[in-house]
Each structure stands twice: as structure tokens, then as C-alpha cells.
Scaffold this motif. Structure first.
Motif, PDB file in Angstrom:
ATOM      1  N   PRO A 188       0.830  -1.218   0.000  1.00 38.83           N
ATOM      2  CA  PRO A 188       0.000   0.000   0.000  1.00 38.83           C
ATOM      3  C   PRO A 188       0.856   1.256   0.000  1.00 38.83           C
ATOM      4  CG  PRO A 188      -0.021  -1.034   2.155  1.00 38.83           C
ATOM      5  CD  PRO A 188       0.661  -1.998   1.238  1.00 38.83           C
ATOM      6  N   ARG A 189       0.403   2.227  -0.765  1.00 38.68           N
ATOM      7  CA  ARG A 189       1.124   3.499  -0.849  1.00 38.68           C
ATOM      8  C   ARG A 189       0.607   4.419   0.264  1.00 38.68           C
ATOM      9  NH1 ARG A 189       3.825   5.047  -5.376  1.00 38.68           N
ATOM     10  NH2 ARG A 189       2.599   3.643  -6.698  1.00 38.68           N
ATOM     11  N   SER A 190       0.963   4.064   1.507  1.00 34.46           N
ATOM     12  CA  SER A 190       0.376   4.770   2.658  1.00 34.46           C
ATOM     13  C   SER A 190       1.401   5.458   3.548  1.00 34.46           C
ATOM     14  CB  SER A 190      -0.429   3.781   3.508  1.00 34.46           C
ATOM     15  OG  SER A 190       0.416   2.769   4.042  1.00 34.46           O
ATOM     16  N   ASP A 191       2.655   5.450   3.148  1.00 30.26           N
ATOM     17  CA  ASP A 191       3.682   6.079   4.005  1.00 30.26           C
ATOM     18  C   ASP A 191       3.407   7.556   4.234  1.00 30.26           C
ATOM     19  OD1 ASP A 191       4.945   3.692   4.220  1.00 30.26           O
ATOM     20  OD2 ASP A 191       6.565   4.136   2.803  1.00 30.26           O
ATOM     21  N   VAL A 192       2.668   8.187   3.306  1.00 30.98           N
ATOM     22  CA  VAL A 192       2.395   9.618   3.417  1.00 30.98           C
ATOM     23  C   VAL A 192       1.572   9.943   4.666  1.00 30.98           C
ATOM     24  CG1 VAL A 192       0.272   9.584   2.054  1.00 30.98           C
ATOM     25  CG2 VAL A 192       1.695  11.631   2.048  1.00 30.98           C
ATOM     26  N   VAL A 193       0.862   8.951   5.225  1.00 32.27           N
ATOM     27  CA  VAL A 193       0.056   9.200   6.432  1.00 32.27           C
ATOM     28  C   VAL A 193       0.580   8.403   7.632  1.00 32.27           C
ATOM     29  CG1 VAL A 193      -2.064   9.889   5.267  1.00 32.27           C
ATOM     30  CG2 VAL A 193      -1.601   7.448   5.648  1.00 32.27           C
ATOM     31  N   ALA A 194       1.809   7.926   7.531  1.00 25.62           N
ATOM     32  CA  ALA A 194       2.400   7.226   8.673  1.00 25.62           C
ATOM     33  C   ALA A 194       2.449   8.173   9.872  1.00 25.62           C
ATOM     34  CB  ALA A 194       3.809   6.747   8.323  1.00 25.62           C
TER      35      ALA A 194
END
Length: 553
Positions: free
Chosen positions: A469-475
């Protein structure tokens, strides 16, 4: 197509104007007449015409000019337009000059001054020459031209971006096309930076990034408003569906897309199980239609803009872009999708973009025509790619870690692959190493219980080994599961309790994250089904929840 050019060059203004007048009188309907008062000025004009890929049919040049004679000019000009017909205007006593021109530049004809009457002494000669030129003339491509190396990663990136934005272009291989190489070297000396992109207006971009390309193509890259009701991060099927419904219901909506709309689905050659398309639909076509539909309802789409951070400030939700600017809103939807997992094997990383590709990369279909290719992976995307490339390639080998295609692929794809004679499936196999000097030439794979190593001579390898998932932006901002997928709605509860950060009396909406007003849908969400139709359904249904949230702010 633009009219072919007839260029006339003379340093005497009266003569030049007279020649131009007679040429326009007879040829203006089929040709564009360009005049120049010196060889140097004419050469600059020729270079500009060449840069725009404009056709040039004939040079009519005065033999005796200061600084640069007619013969000297033609020697230079024929390097750019070798097929254009060449005519010298000479005085009665200049036959030696004309003969020298015939020997040095393969002159097609020479005319003596004066040429009156033109109907007898000018037009018949030029008509014959232009007729010969027209018989062998092939109209040039007048759109965008991309000159680069076939196996250059940056060239692949540019071609892929143009293709996914449905922008026609002509590919020019500098290693095989001498004229393309010369054009590229004029813009990039020594070809140290490739590709070179030539535009119809005569401008060029050397080794451009996707944002520079997007801006040149006229795609929107800057928000038109200071504030929106809904910001959507990601323009795949989920984000596009949300934009269509949000826009149609009057919400001020903007999509922030890091590449181009369509997501992974946009690279699929054919989605055959999508409702309403019994013959299947190409991912690019689906993305194009959805993009047009979203824009029709007033949604903005910012292309080639990377979101680097998401933050909440009171009732506001902000997305920070790669240039440091922010786009603000009341609500924000995370539809970032997935990013492909990298294949860790010796030689693979070094050849990425030079024969090794992640995803379908259908822009490379022409490069693999008649050659052998390798597909690594056993999910639907790999099956669709195998069938697409089987139409062009000599042989397609599908490499599976598991025992059979049926474990991870839809039955209709499994059946079609079995019925395609030039597709071979290798089960219980994995890539050991990739080899090649500047481009992929061979791959070693280990197969069977004994891990026997087999060498495959292939022109390209397309990798589909799963994604993250491309979710690192909301880590650190929203709750995620151990795999990085974003938790929403009921999945936020642990032992029946919501996260401590959730301060509202109500429960989170079904697709709402642990931060009120921040929603997640599609492949990036924990528990999603990873199907295009499901992604579209989540994108459309989240808009109703956004409306309910907006009633509270």
C-alpha cells in the motif's frame, strides 16, 4: 498536414521579392513560400523548419551571394533536407558556377536570370522537380516526437507518461535513425541527456521529468482554488469515481495524482470482467472516460503532483505537495492505491527500465515484437499482460512461485492462457539473476523441487510479484495495520475500543480513518477486495459519508 515549403534565397531585395511574387502566384495553394535575404538567415530558417518537422520541397537559391554562396548554402541545407530539390539562379556568364554546383551538391537544375516569362522559363522546370519530389514524399509525423535510446529508463518513463495520458507521439531510436540522432545531438550535445522531446511548435525538452511534460502538454498542475470541500489523493478508479460523484453533487473537488489518472488499472491491456463491457475494456480507455466524466462535473485533476505529507489542523485537512505548497480542504480521501514490490535478484535493479519493467509497460510492445519475453507473477494483472504481449512476442513465458495459475488468477484468464499456443507457464519457479550489457539479454530461473537453474534468452521481463500500500504519506497520522494498509470504520476497534485519538461521540463512518474527515478507499484500505469494480464502488459510496461529515464542520 502543414503545406510543404519552397524556400527562395537571394541577397538582392528586388530579385528576392520578384521571385517570391512569381512563386506565390503559381504555388501558394499547395506550398508555403519562405524567403530569406542571405544564406545565414536561410540556414536559421531551415533549422527551425527541421525542428518543427516541417516538410521542405525545394530550394531556389541565388548562386552569387556575399559571405555564403548559393552552393555553400545548399551544402549545409542538404544535411537537414537531403531529399529537397535544389535549383540555382545564375547569371548568363555563371555557367561554371552552375556546373560546380552540380558536382558539389548534386544540383537538380539551374535557371538563368531573367526567368521572364515565368510560365515558360520558371514554372515548367519547377513543376517537374516538385512532381518528382511529391512522388517520393511521405508526410512527416506532425505531433510530439521522442528521440532516445530504446532501452533507456528515462526514455521509457517519458513514453509511458505520454501513452497513459493518451498523447500521440512518434518514437525515434537514436541508435538506428541517423537523422533522429543528428536532431537529438543538436539539442543534447554528445547525447549525454536523453530522451529529447520535440514539440510541434519547435520547442524541445531534454530529459524532462513528468511534471515538466505535464505542464508542456497543458495538463493542470496547479490548484485553481485556495480551498476545497474534498481533496482526493490518487487518481485511480477509486479516486476518479469519488470525483465524479462529488463533483456531480456540487462539492468543490480536486484530485492530486502523482503520475497520471488510471492507477494500476490504467496499465491493463484489457479488463474483461468489468460490468457492462462484455468484450472487455482497456484500462487506458476506462481511465480516459472516467477522467473526462470527472472534469465534466467540475472536478479538478492535478497531474504529476506528488503528495509528500498529510496533516490536520482543527477542521481543516491539508495535503503538502512536492514543491512545498499545500492544498487545503474540509475532507480528504486517501485513494493512493498500491506500489509494486521490487524483485530482489542480482542484475534486476541495474536493468530496470532497460528491459526490466514493473507492470504491463505496453509502450514497449513494439520493442518486443517477434522476441521472447518473461512475465513474473500469477495474479490477474500478470495474466492480462501475458495475453497482451502474446499478440506481439514470439513467445511469452509466465513464471509462477506457486503450483498453478488457478491459485491467484481468474478462471477466464487461466483458460485463455491455456488456449494461447505461444504462452508457456513455468510453475514452482523464481528468478535467480538477470544479465545484460546496457539492456536485458537473459534471465536465470530456478525451477522444481531441486531448484534446477535454467537460462532464458529474453528481450524483456515484466514483473507482477505483488504490491504494497502506498500509505507512508500518512504514517503517524492515521492507524494502519502491520502491512501498511489503512484501517477504517469497524476495523479501527481493538478489543471493542476505538483509538485513544478518536475524540468524537459518534463512531467513525465505514470508510473513515482514525482522523475525522480523512477517509480511505480502494486498494490502500485494509480489507479491500483489490478489484476494479470494488474500487469504483468504494469511491462512489465514500461521497455520501463525506457529505455527512461536512454537515458537522
Amino acid at each position: 498536414m502543414s503545406k510543404p515549403v519552397i524556400m527562395t534565397v537571394d541577397d538582392e531585395p528586388e530579385v528576392l521579392n520578384a521571385v517570391e511574387r512569381d512563386l506565390r502566384k503559381h504555388y501558394a495553394t499547395g506550398y508555403r513560400i519562405v524567403k530569406a535575404g542571405s544564406g545565414a538567415v536561410a540556414l536559421d530558417a531551415v533549422r527551425q523548419l527541421k525542428q518543427r518537422n516541417a516538410p521542405l520541397a525545394l530550394f531556389l537559391v541565388d548562386a552569387r551571394m556575399p559571405q555564403m554562396s548559393g552552393t555553400e548554402f545548399l551544402l549545409e541545407a542538404r544535411q537537414l533536407y537531403p531529399d529537397a530539390r535544389k535549383v540555382l539562379l545564375t547569371a548568363y556568364a555563371d555557367t561554371d558556377v552552375a556546373i560546380a554546383g552540380i558536382n558539389q551538391v548534386q544540383l537538380d537544375h539551374y535557371l538563368m536570370k531573367p526567368w521572364d516569362p515565368p510560365a515558360e522559363r520558371l514554372y515548367p522546370v519547377l513543376d517537374d522537380l516538385l512532381g518528382d519530389w511529391s512522388a517520393s514524399f511521405r508526410p512527416p509525423f506532425e505531433g510530439i516526437r521522442v528521440a532516445g535510446s530504446l532501452w533507456s529508463p528515462r526514455s521509457h518513463e517519458v513514453k509511458d507518461f505520454l501513452s497513459r495520458n493518451l498523447t500521440p507521439y512518434q518514437w525515434l531510436d537514436v541508435e538506428r535513425d541517423a537523422a533522429a540522432r543528428a536532431d537529438a545531438e543538436a539539442a543534447s550535445p554528445g547525447l549525454k541527456q536523453l530522451p529529447v522531446v520535440f514539440f510541434p511548435d519547435g520547442t524541445t525538452l531534454v530529459e524532462p521529468g513528468v511534471r515538466a511534460l505535464a505542464e508542456k502538454l497543458g495538463l493542470q498542475t496547479t490548484a485553481s482554488r485556495p480551498f476545497y470541500d474534498l481533496v482526493i489523493v490518487g487518481g485511480g478508479p477509486t479516486g476518479l469515481a469519488a470525483a465524479v460523484y462529488a463533483g456531480s453533487e456540487g462539492l468543490r473537488t480536486v484530485i492530486l495524482e502523482r503520475e497520471t489518472t488510471g492507477g494500476q488499472a490504467g496499465t491493463s491491456g484489457a479488463i474483461e470482467n468489468y460490468l457492462g463491457f462484455p468484450s472487455g475494456v482497456a484500462g487506458a480507455d476506462l481511465a480516459r472516460r472516467a477522467t473526462a466524466q470527472a472534469r465534466r462535473f467540475g472536478a479538478e485533476i492535478l497531474t504529476a503532483r506528488e503528495v509528500t505529507a498529510i496533516r490536520a489542523d482543527g477542521p481543516y485537512r491539508m495535503a503538502k505537495l512536492d514543491d512545498g505548497s499545500e492544498v487545503s480542504s474540509y475532507a480528504l480521501l486517501l485513494s493512493c492505491g498500491m506500489q509494486v514490490r521490487r524483485l530482489e535478484a542480482p542484475g534486476v535493479q541495474e536493468l530496470s527500465g532497460a528491459g526490466v519493467f514493473y507492470g504491463a509497460a505496453l509502450t514497449e510492445a513494439a520493442a518486443v515484437r517477434g522476441k521472447d519475453v518473461l512475465i513474473v507473477g500469477g495474479a490477474n494483472s500478470a495474466g492480462q499482460a501475458a495475453l497482451s504481449f502474446a499478440r506481439f512476442a514470439n513467445k511469452v513465458t509466465v513464471l509462477l512461485r506457486g503450483a498453478s495459475l488457478a491459485a491467484g488468477m481468474s478462471a477466464y484468464l487461466v483458460d485463455r492462457i491455456k488456449d494461447t499456443p505461444n504462452i508457456e507457464v513455468l510453475p514452482d519457479a523464481e528468478v535467480v539473476a538477470a544479465f545484460g550489457a546496457g539492456r536485458l539479454e537473459a534471465v536465470e530461473v530456478a525451477t522444481g523441487p531441486g531448484r534446477d537453474v535454467r537460462r532464458l534468452e529474453v528481450a524483456a521481463m515484466f514483473i507482477f510479484i505483488g504490491s504494497t500500500p502506498r500509505s507512508d504519506v500518512v504514517a503517524g497520522l492515521v492507524e494502519r495495520d502491520p502491512g501498511g494498509f489503512i484501517l477504517t470504520g469497524p476495523d479501527l476497534r481493538t478489543d471493542g475500543r476505538l483509538p485513544a485519538a478518536w475524540k468524537l461521540e459518534r463512531d467513525p463512518f465505514l470508510l473513515e480513518t482514525s482522523v475525522p474527515g480523512v477517509f480511505a478507499a480502494g486498494d490502500v484500505r485494509h480489507g479491500s477486495s483489490k478489484r476494479v469494480a470494488a474500487a469504483v464502488g468504494e469511491g462512489s459510496s465514500v461521497v455520501g459519508m463525506v457529505h455527512k461529515y461536512l454537515e458537522t464542520v
